[in-house]
Design an enzyme around this catalytic site. Structure first.
Site, PDB file in Angstrom:
ATOM      1  N   GLY A  45       0.822  -1.204   0.000  1.00  0.00           N
ATOM      2  CA  GLY A  45       0.000   0.000   0.000  1.00  0.00           C
ATOM      3  C   GLY A  45       0.853   1.250   0.000  1.00  0.00           C
ATOM      4  O   GLY A  45       2.022   1.215   0.417  1.00  0.00           O
ATOM      5  N   GLN A  50       2.832   9.981   1.211  1.00  0.00           N
ATOM      6  CA  GLN A  50       4.150   9.348   1.254  1.00  0.00           C
ATOM      7  C   GLN A  50       5.016   9.719   0.051  1.00  0.00           C
ATOM      8  O   GLN A  50       6.209   9.451   0.039  1.00  0.00           O
ATOM      9  CB  GLN A  50       4.009   7.819   1.309  1.00  0.00           C
ATOM     10  N   CYS A  99       5.746  -0.390   7.050  1.00  0.00           N
ATOM     11  CA  CYS A  99       5.353   0.791   6.273  1.00  0.00           C
ATOM     12  C   CYS A  99       6.549   1.206   5.428  1.00  0.00           C
ATOM     13  O   CYS A  99       7.675   1.214   5.916  1.00  0.00           O
ATOM     14  CB  CYS A  99       4.969   1.918   7.232  1.00  0.00           C
ATOM     15  N   LEU A 100       6.294   1.551   4.166  1.00  0.00           N
ATOM     16  CA  LEU A 100       7.396   1.947   3.283  1.00  0.00           C
ATOM     17  C   LEU A 100       8.110   3.199   3.791  1.00  0.00           C
ATOM     18  O   LEU A 100       9.262   3.440   3.440  1.00  0.00           O
ATOM     19  CB  LEU A 100       6.883   2.187   1.856  1.00  0.00           C
ATOM     20  N   HIS A 141      -4.438   1.185   7.430  1.00  0.00           N
ATOM     21  CA  HIS A 141      -3.096   1.788   7.462  1.00  0.00           C
ATOM     22  C   HIS A 141      -3.026   2.987   6.500  1.00  0.00           C
ATOM     23  O   HIS A 141      -2.527   4.058   6.859  1.00  0.00           O
ATOM     24  CB  HIS A 141      -2.061   0.720   7.082  1.00  0.00           C
ATOM     25  N   GLU A 142      -3.548   2.802   5.279  1.00  0.00           N
ATOM     26  CA  GLU A 142      -3.475   3.892   4.287  1.00  0.00           C
ATOM     27  C   GLU A 142      -4.385   5.054   4.678  1.00  0.00           C
ATOM     28  O   GLU A 142      -4.033   6.207   4.461  1.00  0.00           O
ATOM     29  CB  GLU A 142      -3.814   3.381   2.886  1.00  0.00           C
ATOM     30  N   HIS A 145      -2.598   7.250   7.007  1.00  0.00           N
ATOM     31  CA  HIS A 145      -1.685   8.171   6.313  1.00  0.00           C
ATOM     32  C   HIS A 145      -2.425   9.424   5.844  1.00  0.00           C
ATOM     33  O   HIS A 145      -1.916  10.538   5.972  1.00  0.00           O
ATOM     34  CB  HIS A 145      -1.073   7.498   5.075  1.00  0.00           C
TER      35      HIS A 145
HETATM   36 ZN   LIG Z   1       2.564   3.320   5.578  1.00  0.00          ZN
END
Ligand SMILES: [Zn+2]
Length: 177
Positions: A45, A50, A99-100, A141-142, A145
């Site tokens: 995701g 991000q 998480c990226l 999660h997204e 963000h």
């Molecule tokens: Zn993330």
């Protein structure tokens, strides 16, 4: 186009997303770039914040063959969600999450087991899904963000202590950006 993924410590990750009012070619391009960026980073995701953007867009790619994927029959991946919202949540599930924007960090996080969400697709149609398993987790999660909420905010103080060294290194690295 592969975009640069912001990492923890970069202020833009804390910005709240604003609604997309029209699906323009620019929005389509952004969504496509986000999908490419997510895939090249092998993530499941990615949210617009991000990559330094403020549109309420996230992309999700949960491989349906994964254990506990939770992807409904017939749902195509990747999923591009514009102006998404969670309309219902049920149950609790604890699972390791990464998480990226937090490379090399993963911690168990408790989230709802199942969620219903509404979003606009790239054709401008309002859609709704019911997800569980990994997909439900990715949606939550997204959406975090898009509200400026990060993985670190979901950690207990003990978890935060256990990854304090890595968080500090990320913050220091972000200082130069
Ligand atoms: Zn993330």
């Amino acid at each position: 186009v592969i975009l640069r993924i912001l990492t923890f410590g970069e202020e833009a990750l804390r910005r709240k997303a604003g609604p997309v009012v029209e699906i323009t070619p620019e929005i389509r391009r952004l969504a496509q770039d986000m999908v490419e960026t997510m895939r090249s980073a092998q993530g499941v995701g990615l949210a617009a914040g991000q990559v330094g953007r403020e549109e309420a867009i996230c992309v999700i790619d949960v491989p349906r063959e994964m254990e506990d994927a939770g992807v409904p029959e017939g749902m195509a991946m990747p999923l591009v969600m514009i102006n998404p919202e969670i309309t219902a949540a049920e149950g609790r599930h604890r699972c390791e999450e990464g998480c990226l924007s937090f490379p090399e960090i993963s911690v168990p996080v408790t989230r709802a087991r199942q969620v219903a969400a509404a979003y606009t697709d790239l054709e401008g149609l309002r859609r709704s899904i019911v997800a569980d398993g990994l997909l439900a987790r990715a949606v939550q999660h997204e959406l975090d963000h898009l509200a400026g909420v990060l993985l670190v905010d979901r950690m207990s103080s003990v978890q935060r202590l256990s990854v304090a060294g890595r968080l500090k290194r990320l913050r220091r690295a972000a200082g130069g950006k």
